[in-house]
Design an enzyme around this catalytic site. Structure first.
Site, PDB file in Angstrom:
ATOM      1  N   ASP A 477      34.459  67.337  35.830  1.00  0.00           N
ATOM      2  CA  ASP A 477      34.007  68.465  36.650  1.00  0.00           C
ATOM      3  C   ASP A 477      34.895  68.644  37.873  1.00  0.00           C
ATOM      4  O   ASP A 477      35.649  67.733  38.264  1.00  0.00           O
ATOM      5  CB  ASP A 477      32.554  68.179  37.086  1.00  0.00           C
ATOM      6  CG  ASP A 477      31.749  69.448  37.304  1.00  0.00           C
ATOM      7  OD1 ASP A 477      32.347  70.526  37.456  1.00  0.00           O
ATOM      8  OD2 ASP A 477      30.507  69.340  37.325  1.00  0.00           O
ATOM      9  N   ASP A 547      27.301  77.768  34.684  1.00  0.00           N
ATOM     10  CA  ASP A 547      26.062  77.089  35.071  1.00  0.00           C
ATOM     11  C   ASP A 547      24.847  77.964  34.815  1.00  0.00           C
ATOM     12  O   ASP A 547      23.719  77.523  34.989  1.00  0.00           O
ATOM     13  CB  ASP A 547      26.113  76.692  36.557  1.00  0.00           C
ATOM     14  CG  ASP A 547      26.862  75.382  36.756  1.00  0.00           C
ATOM     15  OD1 ASP A 547      27.098  74.675  35.763  1.00  0.00           O
ATOM     16  OD2 ASP A 547      27.210  75.068  37.910  1.00  0.00           O
TER      17      ASP A 547
HETATM   18  C1  GLA Z   1      28.525  71.464  38.173  1.00  0.00           C
HETATM   19  C2  GLA Z   1      28.399  71.572  36.669  1.00  0.00           C
HETATM   20  C3  GLA Z   1      26.989  71.250  36.255  1.00  0.00           C
HETATM   21  C4  GLA Z   1      26.634  69.863  36.717  1.00  0.00           C
HETATM   22  C5  GLA Z   1      26.811  69.751  38.214  1.00  0.00           C
HETATM   23  C6  GLA Z   1      26.638  68.330  38.714  1.00  0.00           C
HETATM   24  O1  GLA Z   1      27.833  72.477  38.814  1.00  0.00           O
HETATM   25  O2  GLA Z   1      28.774  72.838  36.240  1.00  0.00           O
HETATM   26  O3  GLA Z   1      26.869  71.340  34.849  1.00  0.00           O
HETATM   27  O4  GLA Z   1      27.442  68.908  36.065  1.00  0.00           O
HETATM   28  O5  GLA Z   1      28.094  70.192  38.617  1.00  0.00           O
HETATM   29  O6  GLA Z   1      26.772  68.219  40.059  1.00  0.00           O
END
Ligand code: GLA
Length: 698
Positions: A477, A547
């Site tokens: 990420d 997300d």
């Molecule tokens: C990002 C990702 C999510 C999750 C969060 C964790 O927003 O897109 O899927 O993994 O971080 O902090």
């Protein structure tokens, strides 16, 4: 094969199965763009450069050289000497003046395609691709530029890049080094781009181009949620099946510009490259700079043909992962299930119920390390939190494996929290401007990946965890964008290299990861889909798309994403309702159908959702695996679009041999007084008989 040079007319002709791209040289050695469009058996059209028209070439009319440069269709225009349209290459000499002019010197045509040093790039064997190297020079600067064109016949794609070398004696400064340019006559083009925001990525935007420059770009250090390194110019009203489309897509994950410019002479210049703002690169004698690759695609059969060309191209010539066509385990991710509030017991409870319903992998998301109970600490401290994972990580992985699931894990290796042991030990490892407090975003700073010791540390954190237990999957990420661009290790005259050096550092780390762990399934992610680009596809066969997991919102996001990316690359999960991003409730079946058009998984607390929803999971997984090979290798057709304000959305994937197809129809809004609707399928064999599955109907 596809690339020929005709010596007497000085024309290069690059053919793919359905397109021709032609380059012509003037007597002086200017490199002109002569043609891009439907395939031509022969091309004699150097007249298309219009050098027989006033203002003529400089050897005929030196008096108006600037006027010539300002309308000549250039393959790789240079700045500072009279072409006032957007340049691709800006070079400042040792005295600080900006100006460069390129002349053809020689060329080479080779089978196959070379790799680009330090950068992701498409690949292909001899027989699948052929490459033209055009060597040109600015003799005053001692500057050499190698323009690369790789023609992929089957996919109707031309991949372009440029390598700039200082063969002179004075240090030079590159202030811009784009990757591709396309000069054409105006055809009242419409410009198609992908725009959005966090949780609203890659919505299709279409507008008519007007005089001047119109662009999409990013200066955020990543390809971004907001704008995407993609630009298509389409003939007015082009549809899925009809109209011409000229598309460019950038194989890069940092700052970019993609621009169309309509000039005074009704010529259109389309360019793509690393954004020239906040970019400058010192090129000492003997040094070279490699610009990233841009993928060009022309379709005479509307947007649908372009889409299918890109899908085939990325699947076969960009994604390297062994999983690209392989069965991928259906995962359950605990992010929307627990956020930071989990422990071994909770994860095992999810794993047990997941196994009972046919799920194949558990992914432990953010919150397992340091003291990370919220998003404001511990990035950089990649030690397991033993208060949460009481028996340690190898023990958890073993127990999950014993339940019968594979194990996956989340990292954010490029970041550091101010509240972390790493930051306390190495505050200078964060990107920041000396003497100025760096701007926080999600309470975190960005590590300076231009520094080797920082990359080594961050890489070892990830690798040592992966070496400690059988971990099948990593979600990598990146949850903030870059600013305060200062590096503690670069001299003042190289600080403007930091954005690009950061991206190179990231690529180097991911290359190490896929080399050391070749069987790892890597999924890239960036606060949802902020770094969803072909560069990242080179390392990971799938990327978390957004997300926003709401099935209806996803229709638009996935339509825009699938305009260029194969479905196998699009991370898509079934999540709980009311949806955490938008609060909407949708049927569990709809959530499943929408997620099936991607790399499928779940993102919910399976121990808490209603039994009637849990009961649907085995069927969804069976359907996913049944159609996985089709979805991951077939031809995608967009049939109806919710984005076009229709109350429904519909797409299909047809097997290349026409033997089967899967059609997905989503009724987004109900409406009174309507009858059912015929859907006209595409991509099927006209002389075949098809059976509607589950019925006897043909
Ligand atoms: C990002 C990702 C999510 C999750 C969060 C964790 O927003 O897109 O899927 O993994 O971080 O902090």
């Amino acid at each position: 094969m596809g690339i020929q040079y005709e010596e007497n007319r000085k024309i290069f002709k690059l053919d793919t199965d359905n397109t021709t791209y032609a380059i012509a040289l003037t007597p002086e050695g200017y490199i002109g763009h002569a043609y891009y469009g439907p395939r031509l058996r022969e091309f004699g059209g150097a007249y298309r450069l219009r050098t027989a028209e006033a203002p003529f070439t400089p050897s005929v009319n030196k008096r108006e050289k600037s006027a010539f440069l300002d309308c000549f269709p250039a393959e790789y225009p240079t700045g500072g000497i009279g072409d006032y349209r957007e340049s691709c290459l800006d070079v400042r000499n040792g005295q600080g003046s900006l100006g460069a002019e390129l002349f053809y010197r020689s060329h080479r045509i080779e089978q196959g395609k070379p790799a680009l040093e330090g950068l992701p790039a498409s690949f292909g064997a001899a027989g699948e691709v052929e490459t033209l190297h055009l060597f040109c020079e600015d003799p005053i600067l001692g500057l050499r530029v190698e323009l690369l064109y790789s023609a992929f016949p089957k996919e109707d794609v031309i991949a372009r890049s440029a390598k700039i070398s200082n063969a002179g004696r004075q240090p030079l400064r590159l202030e811009k080094a784009y990757s591709a340019c396309l000069d054409m006559d105006s055809q009242d083009f419409e410009m198609i781009t992908l725009c959005g925001s966090w949780a609203r990525e890659r919505h299709i935007q279409r507008r008519r181009i007007g005089y001047g420059r119109q662009r999409v770009s990013s200066l955020k250090g990543e390809s971004s949620h907001q704008e995407h390194p993609f630009l298509a110019l389409a003939s007015p009203g082009a549809t899925q099946e009809q109209g011409e489309v000229f598309a460019m897509h950038f194989v890069y994950s940092g700052n970019f510009i993609a621009q169309a410019e309509l000039s005074q002479y009704d010529q259109v210049r389309m360019v793509m490259g690393i954004h020239g703002e906040e970019f400058s690169w010192k090129l000492n004698p003997g040094e070279s700079f490699q610009a990233p690759e841009a993928v060009l695609c022309y379709s005479a059969e509307g947007l649908g043909k372009m889409t299918r060309s890109f899908h085939d191209f990325y699947r076969d010539h960009m994604i390297r992962s062994p999983y690209k066509y392989k069965k991928r385990s259906v995962l359950i991710n605990n992010w929307e299930a627990t956020y930071f509030d989990f422990d071994t017991e909770k994860l095992l409870a999810i794993a047990k119920e997941a196994k009972a319903r046919g799920i194949e992998m558990l992914v432990m998301d953010d919150g397992w390390f340091g003291k990370r109970n919220w998003d404001d600490s511990s990035l950089g401290d990649w030690q397991v939190n033993l208060e949460k994972l009481t028996g340690g990580l190898p023990d958890l992985v073993r127990k999950v494996n014993e339940i019968g699931l594979e194990f996956g894990i989340w990292f954010e290796p490029e970041m550091v929290s101010p509240d972390s042991d790493l930051y306390r030990a190495h505050p200078d490892w964060a990107i920041q401007i000396q003497g100025r407090e760096a701007t926080l975003s999600r309470a975190q700073y960005v590590l300076d990946l231009s520094r080797k010791e920082v990359r080594d540390y961050a890489y070892e954190c990830v690798a040592s965890i992966l070496r400690s237990a059988p971990i099948s999957y990593v979600k990598w990420d990146m949850n903030r964008q870059l600013c305060d661009m200062g590096s503690g290790s670069l001299p003042p005259d190289r600080q403007q290299e930091l954005f690009h050096r950061y991206v190179l550092g990231l690529y180097e780390m991911q290359e190490r990861l896929v080399t050391e762990f070749p069987q790892l399934l890597l999924e890239n992610c960036s606060g949802g889909g902020a770094r969803f680009d072909p560069g990242m596809l080179y390392y990971s066969p799938q990327i978390w798309c957004s997300d926003d997991t709401d099935a209806i919102e996803r229709l638009r996001i996935q339509e825009g994403t699938a305009l260029i990316y194969p479905l196998s690359a699009i991370g898509a999960h079934v999540s709980d309702c009311p949806n955490h991003a938008v609060g909407r409730s949708t049927p569990f079946a709809t959530r499943g159908h929408v997620a099936l058009a991607g790399a499928f998984g779940y993102e919910l607390d399976i121990t808490k959702i209603p039994e009637e929803e849990r009961a649907q999971i085995p069927g969804q997984i069976e359907t996913y695996h049944k159609y996985e090979p089709l979805m991951h290798s077939g031809d995608y057709y967009r049939l109806l679009s919710w984005t076009d304000q229709k109350p429904f959305d519909c797409w299909m994937v047809a097997a290349k041999d026409g033997s089967e197809a899967l059609v997905t129809y989503v009724q987004v809004l109900g409406a009174a007084g309507r009858r059912s609707k015929h859907i006209f399928l595409k991509g099927l064999q006209p002389d075949a008989r098809y059976r509607l599955e589950g019925t006897q109907e043909a």
